[in-house]
Design a protein around this motif. Structure first.
Motif, PDB file in Angstrom:
ATOM      1  N   PHE A  27       0.861  -1.177   0.000  1.00  0.00           N
ATOM      2  CA  PHE A  27       0.000   0.000   0.000  1.00  0.00           C
ATOM      3  C   PHE A  27       0.897   1.225   0.000  1.00  0.00           C
ATOM      4  CE2 PHE A  27       0.612  -1.312   4.364  1.00  0.00           C
ATOM      5  CZ  PHE A  27       0.883  -0.142   5.063  1.00  0.00           C
ATOM      6  N   SER A  28       0.338   2.339  -0.437  1.00  0.00           N
ATOM      7  CA  SER A  28       1.145   3.546  -0.533  1.00  0.00           C
ATOM      8  C   SER A  28       0.313   4.756  -0.132  1.00  0.00           C
ATOM      9  CB  SER A  28       1.679   3.718  -1.953  1.00  0.00           C
ATOM     10  OG  SER A  28       0.608   3.881  -2.859  1.00  0.00           O
ATOM     11  N   GLY A  29       1.003   5.843   0.051  1.00  0.00           N
ATOM     12  CA  GLY A  29       0.353   7.097   0.402  1.00  0.00           C
ATOM     13  C   GLY A  29       1.381   8.030   1.003  1.00  0.00           C
ATOM     14  N   VAL A  30       0.888   9.057   1.638  1.00  0.00           N
ATOM     15  CA  VAL A  30       1.730  10.053   2.285  1.00  0.00           C
ATOM     16  C   VAL A  30       1.745   9.775   3.783  1.00  0.00           C
ATOM     17  CG1 VAL A  30       1.900  12.531   2.787  1.00  0.00           C
ATOM     18  CG2 VAL A  30       1.252  11.756   0.505  1.00  0.00           C
ATOM     19  N   VAL A  31       2.897   9.947   4.413  1.00  0.00           N
ATOM     20  CA  VAL A  31       2.959   9.828   5.875  1.00  0.00           C
ATOM     21  C   VAL A  31       2.239  11.056   6.430  1.00  0.00           C
ATOM     22  CG1 VAL A  31       4.437   9.748   7.905  1.00  0.00           C
ATOM     23  CG2 VAL A  31       5.077   8.477   5.840  1.00  0.00           C
ATOM     24  N   ARG A  32       1.102  10.811   7.081  1.00  0.00           N
ATOM     25  CA  ARG A  32       0.220  11.868   7.565  1.00  0.00           C
ATOM     26  C   ARG A  32       0.415  12.175   9.042  1.00  0.00           C
ATOM     27  NH1 ARG A  32      -2.486  14.160   3.128  1.00  0.00           N
ATOM     28  NH2 ARG A  32      -2.626  12.515   1.564  1.00  0.00           N
ATOM     29  N   TYR A  33       0.980  11.213   9.779  1.00  0.00           N
ATOM     30  CA  TYR A  33       1.084  11.349  11.227  1.00  0.00           C
ATOM     31  C   TYR A  33       2.216  10.451  11.706  1.00  0.00           C
ATOM     32  CZ  TYR A  33      -0.264  10.706  16.143  1.00  0.00           C
ATOM     33  OH  TYR A  33      -0.271  10.631  17.512  1.00  0.00           O
ATOM     34  N   VAL A  34       2.968  10.920  12.698  1.00  0.00           N
ATOM     35  CA  VAL A  34       4.001  10.118  13.346  1.00  0.00           C
ATOM     36  C   VAL A  34       3.653  10.038  14.823  1.00  0.00           C
ATOM     37  CG1 VAL A  34       6.442  10.029  13.986  1.00  0.00           C
ATOM     38  CG2 VAL A  34       5.791  10.708  11.670  1.00  0.00           C
ATOM     39  N   GLY A  35       3.486   8.818  15.317  1.00  0.00           N
ATOM     40  CA  GLY A  35       3.091   8.624  16.708  1.00  0.00           C
ATOM     41  C   GLY A  35       4.257   8.476  17.653  1.00  0.00           C
ATOM     42  N   ASP A  36       5.315   7.832  17.171  1.00  0.00           N
ATOM     43  CA  ASP A  36       6.521   7.627  17.977  1.00  0.00           C
ATOM     44  C   ASP A  36       7.666   7.341  17.017  1.00  0.00           C
ATOM     45  OD1 ASP A  36       6.173   4.916  17.239  1.00  0.00           O
ATOM     46  OD2 ASP A  36       5.351   4.357  19.174  1.00  0.00           O
ATOM     47  N   GLY A  37       8.757   6.776  17.503  1.00  0.00           N
ATOM     48  CA  GLY A  37       9.937   6.584  16.669  1.00  0.00           C
ATOM     49  C   GLY A  37       9.860   5.467  15.658  1.00  0.00           C
ATOM     50  N   ASP A  38       8.830   4.617  15.754  1.00  0.00           N
ATOM     51  CA  ASP A  38       8.684   3.546  14.769  1.00  0.00           C
ATOM     52  C   ASP A  38       7.225   3.318  14.371  1.00  0.00           C
ATOM     53  OD1 ASP A  38       7.706   2.187  17.019  1.00  0.00           O
ATOM     54  OD2 ASP A  38       9.531   1.013  17.261  1.00  0.00           O
ATOM     55  N   GLY A  39       6.380   4.317  14.625  1.00  0.00           N
ATOM     56  CA  GLY A  39       4.971   4.218  14.280  1.00  0.00           C
ATOM     57  C   GLY A  39       4.496   5.440  13.518  1.00  0.00           C
ATOM     58  N   LEU A  40       3.756   5.189  12.445  1.00  0.00           N
ATOM     59  CA  LEU A  40       3.284   6.281  11.605  1.00  0.00           C
ATOM     60  C   LEU A  40       1.976   5.890  10.947  1.00  0.00           C
ATOM     61  CD1 LEU A  40       4.136   5.187   8.510  1.00  0.00           C
ATOM     62  CD2 LEU A  40       6.370   5.881   9.351  1.00  0.00           C
ATOM     63  N   CYS A  41       1.321   6.874  10.332  1.00  0.00           N
ATOM     64  CA  CYS A  41       0.085   6.643   9.601  1.00  0.00           C
ATOM     65  C   CYS A  41       0.297   7.026   8.141  1.00  0.00           C
ATOM     66  CB  CYS A  41      -1.052   7.482  10.164  1.00  0.00           C
ATOM     67  SG  CYS A  41      -1.461   7.096  11.869  1.00  0.00           S
ATOM     68  N   VAL A  42      -0.199   6.177   7.251  1.00  0.00           N
ATOM     69  CA  VAL A  42      -0.058   6.379   5.807  1.00  0.00           C
ATOM     70  C   VAL A  42      -1.446   6.502   5.200  1.00  0.00           C
ATOM     71  CG1 VAL A  42       0.742   5.323   3.652  1.00  0.00           C
ATOM     72  CG2 VAL A  42       2.082   5.046   5.752  1.00  0.00           C
ATOM     73  N   GLY A  43      -1.631   7.542   4.386  1.00  0.00           N
ATOM     74  CA  GLY A  43      -2.921   7.719   3.738  1.00  0.00           C
ATOM     75  C   GLY A  43      -2.814   8.449   2.416  1.00  0.00           C
ATOM     76  N   GLU A  50      -9.073   6.958   6.371  1.00  0.00           N
ATOM     77  CA  GLU A  50      -8.401   6.216   5.310  1.00  0.00           C
ATOM     78  C   GLU A  50      -6.918   5.992   5.601  1.00  0.00           C
ATOM     79  OE1 GLU A  50      -9.222   8.095   1.558  1.00  0.00           O
ATOM     80  OE2 GLU A  50     -11.378   8.094   1.929  1.00  0.00           O
ATOM     81  N   TRP A  51      -6.468   6.383   6.776  1.00  0.00           N
ATOM     82  CA  TRP A  51      -5.052   6.252   7.133  1.00  0.00           C
ATOM     83  C   TRP A  51      -4.787   4.890   7.758  1.00  0.00           C
ATOM     84  CZ3 TRP A  51      -4.006  11.430  10.152  1.00  0.00           C
ATOM     85  CH2 TRP A  51      -4.220  12.510   9.297  1.00  0.00           C
ATOM     86  N   ILE A  52      -3.751   4.230   7.293  1.00  0.00           N
ATOM     87  CA  ILE A  52      -3.332   2.932   7.832  1.00  0.00           C
ATOM     88  C   ILE A  52      -2.226   3.171   8.853  1.00  0.00           C
ATOM     89  CG2 ILE A  52      -2.241   0.719   7.276  1.00  0.00           C
ATOM     90  CD1 ILE A  52      -3.567   0.941   4.494  1.00  0.00           C
ATOM     91  N   GLU A  53      -2.417   2.609  10.041  1.00  0.00           N
ATOM     92  CA  GLU A  53      -1.401   2.755  11.090  1.00  0.00           C
ATOM     93  C   GLU A  53      -0.348   1.665  10.934  1.00  0.00           C
ATOM     94  OE1 GLU A  53      -0.918   3.482  15.865  1.00  0.00           O
ATOM     95  OE2 GLU A  53      -2.864   2.866  15.069  1.00  0.00           O
ATOM     96  N   VAL A  54       0.918   2.093  10.903  1.00  0.00           N
ATOM     97  CA  VAL A  54       2.042   1.202  10.609  1.00  0.00           C
ATOM     98  C   VAL A  54       3.012   1.159  11.780  1.00  0.00           C
ATOM     99  CG1 VAL A  54       4.068   0.869   9.107  1.00  0.00           C
ATOM    100  CG2 VAL A  54       1.893   1.661   8.136  1.00  0.00           C
ATOM    101  N   ARG A  55       3.488  -0.033  12.077  1.00  0.00           N
ATOM    102  CA  ARG A  55       4.636  -0.261  12.959  1.00  0.00           C
ATOM    103  C   ARG A  55       5.757  -0.684  12.036  1.00  0.00           C
ATOM    104  NH1 ARG A  55       8.921  -1.943  14.907  1.00  0.00           N
ATOM    105  NH2 ARG A  55       9.208  -2.601  17.042  1.00  0.00           N
ATOM    106  N   LEU A  56       6.856   0.099  11.982  1.00  0.00           N
ATOM    107  CA  LEU A  56       7.947  -0.229  11.071  1.00  0.00           C
ATOM    108  C   LEU A  56       8.527  -1.604  11.384  1.00  0.00           C
ATOM    109  CD1 LEU A  56       9.808   3.196  10.885  1.00  0.00           C
ATOM    110  CD2 LEU A  56       8.264   2.194   9.178  1.00  0.00           C
ATOM    111  N   ALA A  57       8.643  -2.436  10.366  1.00  0.00           N
ATOM    112  CA  ALA A  57       9.167  -3.790  10.536  1.00  0.00           C
ATOM    113  C   ALA A  57      10.681  -3.801  10.703  1.00  0.00           C
ATOM    114  CB  ALA A  57       8.782  -4.651   9.327  1.00  0.00           C
ATOM    115  N   ASP A  58      11.353  -2.782  10.171  1.00  0.00           N
ATOM    116  CA  ASP A  58      12.810  -2.829  10.113  1.00  0.00           C
ATOM    117  C   ASP A  58      13.492  -1.801  11.010  1.00  0.00           C
ATOM    118  OD1 ASP A  58      11.903  -0.730   8.504  1.00  0.00           O
ATOM    119  OD2 ASP A  58      13.566  -0.917   7.096  1.00  0.00           O
ATOM    120  N   PHE A  59      12.761  -1.290  12.002  1.00  0.00           N
ATOM    121  CA  PHE A  59      13.386  -0.395  12.980  1.00  0.00           C
ATOM    122  C   PHE A  59      12.617  -0.484  14.276  1.00  0.00           C
ATOM    123  CE2 PHE A  59      14.698   3.394  15.180  1.00  0.00           C
ATOM    124  CZ  PHE A  59      16.043   3.447  14.873  1.00  0.00           C
TER     125      PHE A  59
END
Length: 128
Positions: A27-43, A50-59
């Motif tokens: 999935f793709s989009g713009v990083v709309r929000y950063v919650g902490d050092g390895d969590g963000l929202c993409v929409g 419509e924003w997907i909350e992501v936990r970075l797999a590689d950090f």
């Protein structure tokens, strides 16, 4: 007492889209929000529904209340906020793709993984 009535409630994050539940989903989009050092929202749009909350797999950043946690969040904001990303879901250590209401995904800005960009920026890993 009236001062407290003017304070808006704080929410954990604004991301509300359904999460992909299988590994390998892109999935793709713009990083709309950063919650902490390895969590963000993409929409793709400005609508948090419509924003997907992501936990970075590689950090793995420190938690916000731990030493380095605030610096990791600031670095992730500087690196990724308002940038276009492409993410691919992965299984975490538990074998699950969803962890704590976030999808585990490796996200890239161009050809660079956000995890690598954080490491190159000198952000220390060491969270949970």
């Amino acid at each position: 007492l009236s001062l407290f009535g003017a304070i808006a409630p704080v929410h954990a994050d604004p991301c509300e889209a359904p999460l992909p539940s299988q590994p390998g989903v892109r999935f793709s989009g713009v990083v709309r929000y950063v919650g902490d050092g390895d969590g963000l929202c993409v929409g793709k749009t400005a609508d948090p529904e419509e924003w997907i909350e992501v936990r970075l797999a590689d950090f793995n950043a420190a938690e916000l209340h731990q030493p380095g946690g605030t610096a990791a969040k600031t670095a992730l904001e500087r690196i990724a906020l308002h940038h276009e990303v492409i993410c691919t879901t992965e299984r975490g250590r538990s074998g699950r793709v969803i962890s704590y209401d976030r999808v585990i995904a490796r996200c890239q800005i161009g050809t660079d993984s956000i995890g690598d960009l954080l490491r190159h920026a000198g952000v220390t890993e060491g969270g949970n």
